[in-house]
Scaffold this motif. Structure first.
Motif, PDB file in Angstrom:
ATOM      1  N   ALA A 180       2.616  42.343  77.698  1.00  0.00           N
ATOM      2  CA  ALA A 180       1.433  42.808  78.422  1.00  0.00           C
ATOM      3  C   ALA A 180       0.541  43.640  77.514  1.00  0.00           C
ATOM      4  N   SER A 233       0.888  41.517  82.150  1.00  0.00           N
ATOM      5  CA  SER A 233      -0.302  42.107  82.772  1.00  0.00           C
ATOM      6  C   SER A 233      -1.427  41.081  82.783  1.00  0.00           C
ATOM      7  N   ASN A 236      -5.459  41.644  82.189  1.00  0.00           N
ATOM      8  CA  ASN A 236      -5.719  43.013  81.739  1.00  0.00           C
ATOM      9  C   ASN A 236      -6.677  42.976  80.543  1.00  0.00           C
ATOM     10  N   THR A 268       1.982  43.945  86.332  1.00  0.00           N
ATOM     11  CA  THR A 268       0.864  44.817  86.680  1.00  0.00           C
ATOM     12  C   THR A 268      -0.180  44.036  87.460  1.00  0.00           C
TER      13      THR A 268
END
Length: 372
Positions: A180, A233, A236, A268
């Motif tokens: 991530a 993630s 992101n 996330t």
């Protein structure tokens, strides 16, 4: 539907049993020597937070080739292993459970900040977001990474597996792969950092996820899938990452590894892409949710809402754990949370690190005579 209380025990899957569902998220703190050995005060820091259901450490480089910054800790040498063994021993003595997050920097890093003095390597020769980077003594412009060769890719996979073995030798309960927040695995998955035209690049979704799958399988073979977690993630944008349509890539990745029996997926969520809602059906194991990244710190109410929705089994907290070493106890008591001292997030000593008071005095000190 999952239990809606953060303080309820969790026992499903290979990760359990855990005393609660409050996970300490990985957070960079820069308490390591120049060679990457964690300082003695790190044992105090994590032991103080042992009431978390699970602790995930800050990102640790698996080899010098993956070092992303100065004073980031490593898990490559005998000194690293011994330094982390003091940490895991302190956490276990305090009744806690701790996973090591393995973080290969990829395009992150600067020759002045790396023990080998080399320029970083990445999926493609794409400069990191052009803000200046920290180096010993100040800041410098980032350097353009060189594109990884097939041999570099194979070496990186092996580095992750070797570091995972070192983590188990150091006493960690397991390992989390950092896929991530703009680091190497994420760089292979994202649109703008992977411009390759080979089997690890843009030809298809299967090519884009290939590196992540190979790393997961290699580490699972090295230490057992039941001791392995993966953090993702999707969407992101940190450090200039771009993913126009994350869904197909991450659904394919989870479909490929879902049946391996991993300890957990750490996912996330963000406003750009509802990762929890979209990906939960593709993951049948334990899921840890992080819903505060790039936004307001997660409250107890927000965490329990995630559990109540069935989107996750556990919830990770970052900033709240920095200033509140006894976070589960504070949740249980309904006590107010302390604020983070932003001026001492990074450094070498105890200030702003291990000096936050608990509700009950007498914080755990694993290295009382040396952690200053």
């Amino acid at each position: 539907m999952t239990n809606t209380t953060l303080l309820a025990p969790y026992s499903a899957g290979p990760l359990g049993p855990l005393p609660n569902r409050v996970v300490m998220a990985p957070m960079t703190r820069l308490r390591a020597t120049a060679d990457g050995t964690p300082l003695p005060v790190v044992a105090d820091y994590y032991a103080q937070r042992a009431s978390a259901g699970l602790i995930v450490t800050e990102g640790i480089w698996p080899s010098s080739r993956g070092q992303s910054g100065w004073r980031y800790p490593g898990l490559e040498t005998a000194a690293h292993i011994e330094g982390w063994r003091r940490v895991t021993g302190a956490v276990h003595a305090a009744g806690g459970r701790i996973y090591a997050q393995l973080m290969h920097g990829g395009r992150h890093g600067h020759p002045l900040s790396r023990v080998d003095g080399d320029a970083p390597a990445a999926p493609s020769a794409v400069l990191v977001d052009p803000s200046r980077v920290h180096v010993p003594g100040g800041k410098a412009d980032p350097v353009t990474p060189r594109e990884m060769t097939p041999d570099d890719i194979r070496a990186a996979v092996q580095d992750f597996a070797d570091a995972a073995r070192n983590a188990i030798e150091a006493g960690f309960d397991g390992v989390e792969l950092h896929g991530a927040n703009s680091y190497l695995i994420h760089q292979f998955l994202a649109d703008n950092t992977n411009l390759r035209d080979d089997a690890y690049g843009r030809g298809s979704v299967a090519d884009r996820i290939r590196f992540a799958v190979e790393v997961v399988r290699a580490v699972a073979d090295a230490i057992g899938a039941e001791r392995l977690g993966l953090r993702l993630s999707p969407g992101n944008p940190q450090f200039g990452m771009a993913e126009a349509d994350p869904g197909p890539v991450y659904r394919a990745l989870l479909d490929e590894i879902d049946g391996l029996g991993l300890a957990y997926l750490h996912l996330t969520d963000n406003d750009r892409y509802p990762a929890l809602a979209d990906l939960r059906p593709h993951w049948h194991g334990t899921l840890i949710a992080n819903v505060g990244e790039n936004g307001d710190p997660t409250t107890r109410e927000a965490g329990e809402a995630v559990l109540a929705s069935g989107a996750a089994d556990l919830v990770s907290y970052g900033r709240a754990f920095i200033a509140n070493p006894d976070l589960p106890e504070r949740f249980e008591a309904g006590a107010p949370l302390q604020e983070v001292d932003e001026t001492h997030l990074y450094g070498e000593g105890a200030e702003g690190y291990t000096d936050y008071p608990a509700l009950r005095q007498g914080l755990v000190s694993a290295q009382t005579s040396t952690s200053t």
